[in-house]
Design a protein around this motif. Sequence first.
Motif, PDB file in Angstrom:
ATOM      1  N   PRO A   1       0.800  -1.228   0.000  1.00  0.00           N
ATOM      2  CA  PRO A   1       0.000   0.000   0.000  1.00  0.00           C
ATOM      3  C   PRO A   1       0.833   1.278   0.000  1.00  0.00           C
ATOM      4  N   THR A   2       2.123   1.161   0.304  1.00  0.00           N
ATOM      5  CA  THR A   2       2.912   2.396   0.419  1.00  0.00           C
ATOM      6  C   THR A   2       4.074   2.445  -0.574  1.00  0.00           C
ATOM      7  N   THR A   3       4.177   1.455  -1.446  1.00  0.00           N
ATOM      8  CA  THR A   3       5.341   1.370  -2.337  1.00  0.00           C
ATOM      9  C   THR A   3       5.486   2.582  -3.246  1.00  0.00           C
ATOM     10  N   ALA A   4       4.352   3.072  -3.756  1.00  0.00           N
ATOM     11  CA  ALA A   4       4.428   4.165  -4.728  1.00  0.00           C
ATOM     12  C   ALA A   4       4.519   5.541  -4.056  1.00  0.00           C
ATOM     13  N   LEU A   5       4.640   5.556  -2.724  1.00  0.00           N
ATOM     14  CA  LEU A   5       4.546   6.842  -2.020  1.00  0.00           C
ATOM     15  C   LEU A   5       5.883   7.267  -1.430  1.00  0.00           C
ATOM     16  N   ASP A   6       6.067   8.576  -1.268  1.00  0.00           N
ATOM     17  CA  ASP A   6       7.303   9.018  -0.618  1.00  0.00           C
ATOM     18  C   ASP A   6       7.212   8.734   0.885  1.00  0.00           C
ATOM     19  N   VAL A   7       8.378   8.785   1.577  1.00  0.00           N
ATOM     20  CA  VAL A   7       8.423   8.290   2.958  1.00  0.00           C
ATOM     21  C   VAL A   7       7.502   9.035   3.923  1.00  0.00           C
ATOM     22  N   THR A   8       7.304  10.326   3.692  1.00  0.00           N
ATOM     23  CA  THR A   8       6.444  11.081   4.614  1.00  0.00           C
ATOM     24  C   THR A   8       4.997  10.602   4.484  1.00  0.00           C
ATOM     25  N   VAL A   9       4.552  10.467   3.230  1.00  0.00           N
ATOM     26  CA  VAL A   9       3.173  10.015   3.011  1.00  0.00           C
ATOM     27  C   VAL A   9       3.048   8.556   3.455  1.00  0.00           C
ATOM     28  N   GLN A  10       4.118   7.770   3.228  1.00  0.00           N
ATOM     29  CA  GLN A  10       4.117   6.365   3.659  1.00  0.00           C
ATOM     30  C   GLN A  10       3.839   6.278   5.159  1.00  0.00           C
ATOM     31  N   ALA A  11       4.548   7.097   5.946  1.00  0.00           N
ATOM     32  CA  ALA A  11       4.364   7.081   7.396  1.00  0.00           C
ATOM     33  C   ALA A  11       2.918   7.454   7.760  1.00  0.00           C
ATOM     34  N   GLN A  12       2.370   8.430   7.034  1.00  0.00           N
ATOM     35  CA  GLN A  12       0.980   8.845   7.324  1.00  0.00           C
ATOM     36  C   GLN A  12       0.003   7.702   7.028  1.00  0.00           C
ATOM     37  N   ILE A  13       0.225   7.002   5.907  1.00  0.00           N
ATOM     38  CA  ILE A  13      -0.686   5.917   5.526  1.00  0.00           C
ATOM     39  C   ILE A  13      -0.590   4.763   6.536  1.00  0.00           C
ATOM     40  N   LEU A  14       0.623   4.465   6.995  1.00  0.00           N
ATOM     41  CA  LEU A  14       0.775   3.379   7.983  1.00  0.00           C
ATOM     42  C   LEU A  14       0.102   3.753   9.304  1.00  0.00           C
ATOM     43  N   ASP A  15       0.279   5.000   9.721  1.00  0.00           N
ATOM     44  CA  ASP A  15      -0.393   5.470  10.945  1.00  0.00           C
ATOM     45  C   ASP A  15      -1.900   5.334  10.799  1.00  0.00           C
ATOM     46  N   LEU A  16      -2.357   5.705   9.618  1.00  0.00           N
ATOM     47  CA  LEU A  16      -3.792   5.661   9.344  1.00  0.00           C
ATOM     48  C   LEU A  16      -4.334   4.234   9.419  1.00  0.00           C
ATOM     49  N   MET A  17      -3.594   3.298   8.832  1.00  0.00           N
ATOM     50  CA  MET A  17      -4.047   1.899   8.866  1.00  0.00           C
ATOM     51  C   MET A  17      -4.071   1.385  10.294  1.00  0.00           C
ATOM     52  N   ASN A  18      -3.049   1.742  11.082  1.00  0.00           N
ATOM     53  CA  ASN A  18      -3.023   1.361  12.497  1.00  0.00           C
ATOM     54  C   ASN A  18      -4.227   1.907  13.240  1.00  0.00           C
ATOM     55  N   GLU A  19      -4.470   3.194  13.009  1.00  0.00           N
ATOM     56  CA  GLU A  19      -5.563   3.894  13.694  1.00  0.00           C
ATOM     57  C   GLU A  19      -6.921   3.266  13.324  1.00  0.00           C
ATOM     58  N   LEU A  20      -7.089   2.986  12.034  1.00  0.00           N
ATOM     59  CA  LEU A  20      -8.360   2.434  11.578  1.00  0.00           C
ATOM     60  C   LEU A  20      -8.551   1.007  12.080  1.00  0.00           C
ATOM     61  N   GLN A  21      -7.444   0.267  12.180  1.00  0.00           N
ATOM     62  CA  GLN A  21      -7.566  -1.097  12.684  1.00  0.00           C
ATOM     63  C   GLN A  21      -8.019  -1.088  14.136  1.00  0.00           C
ATOM     64  N   GLU A  22      -7.436  -0.171  14.912  1.00  0.00           N
ATOM     65  CA  GLU A  22      -7.832  -0.077  16.317  1.00  0.00           C
ATOM     66  C   GLU A  22      -9.308   0.258  16.437  1.00  0.00           C
ATOM     67  N   ARG A  23      -9.755   1.158  15.544  1.00  0.00           N
ATOM     68  CA  ARG A  23     -11.147   1.600  15.614  1.00  0.00           C
ATOM     69  C   ARG A  23     -12.112   0.522  15.108  1.00  0.00           C
ATOM     70  N   GLU A  24     -11.762  -0.134  13.993  1.00  0.00           N
ATOM     71  CA  GLU A  24     -12.694  -1.085  13.354  1.00  0.00           C
ATOM     72  C   GLU A  24     -12.438  -2.539  13.779  1.00  0.00           C
ATOM     73  N   HIS A  25     -11.312  -2.816  14.463  1.00  0.00           N
ATOM     74  CA  HIS A  25     -10.936  -4.172  14.886  1.00  0.00           C
ATOM     75  C   HIS A  25     -10.834  -5.147  13.721  1.00  0.00           C
ATOM     76  N   SER A  26     -10.393  -4.668  12.569  1.00  0.00           N
ATOM     77  CA  SER A  26     -10.223  -5.569  11.421  1.00  0.00           C
ATOM     78  C   SER A  26      -8.893  -6.306  11.539  1.00  0.00           C
ATOM     79  N   SER A  27      -8.805  -7.440  10.833  1.00  0.00           N
ATOM     80  CA  SER A  27      -7.496  -8.097  10.671  1.00  0.00           C
ATOM     81  C   SER A  27      -6.868  -7.527   9.410  1.00  0.00           C
ATOM     82  N   ILE A  28      -5.538  -7.478   9.389  1.00  0.00           N
ATOM     83  CA  ILE A  28      -4.864  -6.940   8.201  1.00  0.00           C
ATOM     84  C   ILE A  28      -3.805  -7.926   7.721  1.00  0.00           C
TER      85      ILE A  28
END
Length: 310
Positions: free
Chosen positions: A155-182
């Motif tokens: 999910p982050t391969t095409a992105l620069d490192v700053t945006v990559q970090a934001q997307i990973l934080d976002l996935m973590n945050e959403l997983q905590e909220r939605e309790h999904s498996s990834i």
Amino acid sequence: DITVHAGETVGIVGESGCGKSVTSLSIMRLLPKVNAQITRGSILFKGKDLLHLSEDEMRRVRGKEIAMVFQEPMTALNPVKTIGTQLMEMPILHLGYSADAAREHAVKMLGKVHIPRADKLIHEYPHQLSGGMRQRVMIAMALSCSPDLLIADEPTTALDVTVQAQILDLMNELQEREHSSIVLITHDLGVVAEMCQTVYVMYAGQVVEHAAIDDLIREPAHPYTQGLMRSLPREEDGGSRLSCIPGNVPLPGSVKVGCRFAERCSQAMGRCTRENPPLLRIAADRMCRCWLYAENGAAEEGKDSHEQIS
Ligand code: SF4
């Protein structure tokens, strides 16, 4: 076997051509019919074998129960439909929402992935958005029906490192909220270390090592994993050349006998070119496909690998 527990983030790592994306596409049953066929094994999801579902039943699973974030959002998003139209499709289809309710839901989902002015953006087309914004839209779309399992393919391969970090934080945050498996598919061990609890290392279409992420980082067992770890840049190696694994991943089916990694392995022995090693249990929660551990008496775990989601 690959097992994913509820609420867990599992990483699948390996070089390009190791079979990571094929594994994820087989779980979704999205492999191209012209040149791919699942001939054996099972894909168990909440007690049902996805391989036995009809195409209609599978369509109800995709997007609602299992969703996927693709590697390149520009090609995964439809370029001639607005963001809103694409985001509204799944709630209408899977949750029975009216067009108005689906539009409201789309704006809410864009807000959850921190997209500003979401009410305006739903009228825009993918080419009007940056790479990071498009990836956020993909994540919003994938999470739109609160799936139990999210498969994120690089999910982050095409992105620069700053945006990559934001997307990973976002996935973590959403997983905590939605309790999904990834299931996080990547060739980047740094991303796996940050996100995952357990990891499967794949090589030439097979799982070659499975371990908790801390154990794998501290002490990689398989010679291939050791090579991957050595190729990571480290601060203490500053200035010296990066190490690499010589050669390339063999083409599927090209290694008829022996360990598929033998040609590139610095620890290969005579047996390695004659027999493909089974997955061996080398510790209570750790497995490795390598003859080096059979010498130490590790028990055979299974002769074949197939995907199992439970
Ligand atoms: Fe290397 Fe042999 Fe182990 Fe394969 S089985 S990874 S060739 S030591």
